[in-house]
Design a protein around this motif. Sequence first.
Motif, PDB file in Angstrom:
ATOM      1  N   GLN A   1     -34.550  31.812  36.584  1.00 14.43           N
ATOM      2  CA  GLN A   1     -34.187  30.480  36.597  1.00 14.43           C
ATOM      3  C   GLN A   1     -32.618  30.659  36.874  1.00 14.43           C
ATOM      4  O   GLN A   1     -32.380  29.411  37.628  1.00 14.43           O
ATOM      5  N   GLN A   2     -31.884  31.599  36.702  1.00 11.28           N
ATOM      6  CA  GLN A   2     -30.526  31.644  37.056  1.00 11.28           C
ATOM      7  C   GLN A   2     -30.566  31.588  38.897  1.00 11.28           C
ATOM      8  O   GLN A   2     -29.792  31.128  39.544  1.00 11.28           O
ATOM      9  N   GLU A   3     -31.358  32.490  39.349  1.00 16.50           N
ATOM     10  CA  GLU A   3     -31.521  32.884  40.843  1.00 16.50           C
ATOM     11  C   GLU A   3     -31.666  31.240  41.494  1.00 16.50           C
ATOM     12  O   GLU A   3     -31.301  30.963  42.634  1.00 16.50           O
ATOM     13  N   LEU A   4     -32.687  30.489  40.946  1.00 18.65           N
ATOM     14  CA  LEU A   4     -33.355  29.436  41.374  1.00 18.65           C
ATOM     15  C   LEU A   4     -32.167  28.293  41.017  1.00 18.65           C
ATOM     16  O   LEU A   4     -31.766  27.353  42.374  1.00 18.65           O
ATOM     17  N   LYS A   5     -31.309  28.337  40.213  1.00 19.99           N
ATOM     18  CA  LYS A   5     -30.145  27.354  40.017  1.00 19.99           C
ATOM     19  C   LYS A   5     -29.192  27.662  41.233  1.00 19.99           C
ATOM     20  O   LYS A   5     -28.723  26.539  41.525  1.00 19.99           O
ATOM     21  N   GLU A   6     -28.920  28.803  41.305  1.00 19.18           N
ATOM     22  CA  GLU A   6     -27.752  29.222  42.436  1.00 19.18           C
ATOM     23  C   GLU A   6     -28.404  28.619  43.922  1.00 19.18           C
ATOM     24  O   GLU A   6     -27.884  28.049  44.565  1.00 19.18           O
ATOM     25  N   ALA A   7     -29.660  28.631  44.035  1.00 15.21           N
ATOM     26  CA  ALA A   7     -30.287  28.550  45.420  1.00 15.21           C
ATOM     27  C   ALA A   7     -30.310  26.900  45.534  1.00 15.21           C
ATOM     28  O   ALA A   7     -29.901  26.151  46.323  1.00 15.21           O
ATOM     29  N   PHE A   8     -30.869  26.200  44.102  1.00 15.02           N
ATOM     30  CA  PHE A   8     -30.710  24.867  44.263  1.00 15.02           C
ATOM     31  C   PHE A   8     -29.438  24.122  44.663  1.00 15.02           C
ATOM     32  O   PHE A   8     -29.166  23.210  45.275  1.00 15.02           O
ATOM     33  N   GLU A   9     -28.402  24.836  44.060  1.00 12.93           N
ATOM     34  CA  GLU A   9     -27.088  24.267  44.094  1.00 12.93           C
ATOM     35  C   GLU A   9     -26.480  24.434  45.542  1.00 12.93           C
ATOM     36  O   GLU A   9     -25.693  23.649  45.904  1.00 12.93           O
ATOM     37  N   LEU A  10     -26.791  25.803  46.078  1.00 11.92           N
ATOM     38  CA  LEU A  10     -26.626  25.638  47.684  1.00 11.92           C
ATOM     39  C   LEU A  10     -27.245  24.613  48.604  1.00 11.92           C
ATOM     40  O   LEU A  10     -26.818  24.098  49.458  1.00 11.92           O
ATOM     41  N   PHE A  11     -28.693  24.498  48.257  1.00 17.09           N
ATOM     42  CA  PHE A  11     -29.456  23.546  49.038  1.00 17.09           C
ATOM     43  C   PHE A  11     -29.050  22.016  48.698  1.00 17.09           C
ATOM     44  O   PHE A  11     -29.140  21.431  49.702  1.00 17.09           O
ATOM     45  N   ASP A  12     -28.615  21.574  47.748  1.00 22.42           N
ATOM     46  CA  ASP A  12     -28.209  20.303  47.356  1.00 22.42           C
ATOM     47  C   ASP A  12     -26.625  20.120  47.733  1.00 22.42           C
ATOM     48  O   ASP A  12     -25.554  19.841  47.063  1.00 22.42           O
ATOM     49  N   VAL A  13     -26.841  20.087  49.079  1.00 21.03           N
ATOM     50  CA  VAL A  13     -25.329  20.048  49.888  1.00 21.03           C
ATOM     51  C   VAL A  13     -24.327  18.851  49.505  1.00 21.03           C
ATOM     52  O   VAL A  13     -23.120  19.021  49.074  1.00 21.03           O
ATOM     53  N   ASP A  14     -24.872  17.744  49.050  1.00 18.29           N
ATOM     54  CA  ASP A  14     -24.028  16.476  48.610  1.00 18.29           C
ATOM     55  C   ASP A  14     -23.675  16.483  47.052  1.00 18.29           C
ATOM     56  O   ASP A  14     -23.022  15.559  46.715  1.00 18.29           O
ATOM     57  N   GLY A  15     -24.348  17.297  46.174  1.00 17.35           N
ATOM     58  CA  GLY A  15     -24.069  17.585  44.971  1.00 17.35           C
ATOM     59  C   GLY A  15     -24.786  16.279  44.038  1.00 17.35           C
ATOM     60  O   GLY A  15     -24.432  16.149  42.967  1.00 17.35           O
ATOM     61  N   SER A  16     -25.844  15.742  44.749  1.00 21.34           N
ATOM     62  CA  SER A  16     -26.332  14.563  44.117  1.00 21.34           C
ATOM     63  C   SER A  16     -27.556  14.844  42.864  1.00 21.34           C
ATOM     64  O   SER A  16     -27.747  14.106  42.367  1.00 21.34           O
ATOM     65  N   GLY A  17     -27.670  16.249  42.689  1.00 25.40           N
ATOM     66  CA  GLY A  17     -28.604  16.771  41.750  1.00 25.40           C
ATOM     67  C   GLY A  17     -29.995  16.675  42.228  1.00 25.40           C
ATOM     68  O   GLY A  17     -31.061  17.094  41.487  1.00 25.40           O
ATOM     69  N   VAL A  18     -30.328  16.474  43.564  1.00 28.00           N
ATOM     70  CA  VAL A  18     -31.670  16.510  44.068  1.00 28.00           C
ATOM     71  C   VAL A  18     -31.631  17.025  45.414  1.00 28.00           C
ATOM     72  O   VAL A  18     -30.535  16.902  46.143  1.00 28.00           O
ATOM     73  N   ILE A  19     -32.651  17.661  45.980  1.00 28.38           N
ATOM     74  CA  ILE A  19     -32.617  18.000  47.480  1.00 28.38           C
ATOM     75  C   ILE A  19     -33.609  17.218  48.044  1.00 28.38           C
ATOM     76  O   ILE A  19     -34.852  17.023  47.826  1.00 28.38           O
ATOM     77  N   ASP A  20     -32.995  16.542  49.019  1.00 32.48           N
ATOM     78  CA  ASP A  20     -33.790  15.672  50.045  1.00 32.48           C
ATOM     79  C   ASP A  20     -34.192  16.207  51.238  1.00 32.48           C
ATOM     80  O   ASP A  20     -34.306  17.629  51.502  1.00 32.48           O
ATOM     81  N   GLU A  21     -35.041  15.538  51.998  1.00 33.40           N
ATOM     82  CA  GLU A  21     -35.521  15.894  53.203  1.00 33.40           C
ATOM     83  C   GLU A  21     -34.670  16.868  54.227  1.00 33.40           C
ATOM     84  O   GLU A  21     -34.994  17.668  54.577  1.00 33.40           O
ATOM     85  N   ASN A  22     -33.394  16.150  54.389  1.00 39.23           N
ATOM     86  CA  ASN A  22     -32.525  16.676  55.610  1.00 39.23           C
ATOM     87  C   ASN A  22     -31.885  18.008  54.684  1.00 39.23           C
ATOM     88  O   ASN A  22     -31.593  18.993  55.458  1.00 39.23           O
ATOM     89  N   GLU A  23     -31.698  17.987  53.281  1.00 36.72           N
ATOM     90  CA  GLU A  23     -31.218  19.196  52.800  1.00 36.72           C
ATOM     91  C   GLU A  23     -32.049  20.356  52.944  1.00 36.72           C
ATOM     92  O   GLU A  23     -31.400  21.506  53.048  1.00 36.72           O
ATOM     93  N   LEU A  24     -33.473  20.016  52.600  1.00 29.22           N
ATOM     94  CA  LEU A  24     -34.288  20.992  52.809  1.00 29.22           C
ATOM     95  C   LEU A  24     -34.538  21.787  54.028  1.00 29.22           C
ATOM     96  O   LEU A  24     -34.681  22.968  54.294  1.00 29.22           O
ATOM     97  N   LYS A  25     -34.292  20.743  55.016  1.00 29.18           N
ATOM     98  CA  LYS A  25     -34.624  21.247  56.549  1.00 29.18           C
ATOM     99  C   LYS A  25     -33.500  21.984  56.882  1.00 29.18           C
ATOM    100  O   LYS A  25     -33.798  23.066  57.528  1.00 29.18           O
ATOM    101  N   LEU A  26     -32.448  21.675  56.491  1.00 26.45           N
ATOM    102  CA  LEU A  26     -31.173  22.481  56.662  1.00 26.45           C
ATOM    103  C   LEU A  26     -31.208  23.765  56.016  1.00 26.45           C
ATOM    104  O   LEU A  26     -30.530  24.874  56.702  1.00 26.45           O
TER     105      LEU A  26
END
Length: 120
Positions: free
Chosen positions: A17-42
């Motif tokens: 869970q901690q590993e995924l949290k760290e990855a999620f926070e990196l991918f959620d570039v704008d800090g919105s709490g979600v990973i959108d299409e553009n962030e996932l592609k990036l």
Amino acid sequence: MPPKSKKPKPKLSSEQQQELKEAFELFDVDGSGVIDENELKLAFKQLGFEARKNDIQKMIKIADEDNDGALNFQEFCDLMAPNLRDKNTLAEANKGFDLIAGRAARNGVEGATSDGNIRY
């Protein structure tokens, strides 16, 4: 849109869970709490993968339980958990081998060493 079929969700360890949290926070570039299409592609691009827009949309659709077009943390975990399970299977197999090799050495099995190695 028809409801998604419910599959049993894999249990994640606190370390996973901690590993995924760290990855999620990196991918959620704008800090919105979600990973959108553009962030996932990036994220894929930064990991060295070229993903087509269609592929990204499919990935989001698979895990997007609330149908908002983006992945929240739980949806991200649900999408990634099967990949972590495979990783842990190898780690668990290595631990098991080390344990067996160590026991073999303690029991005087020829070729087994106390550090968990086996010589041929």
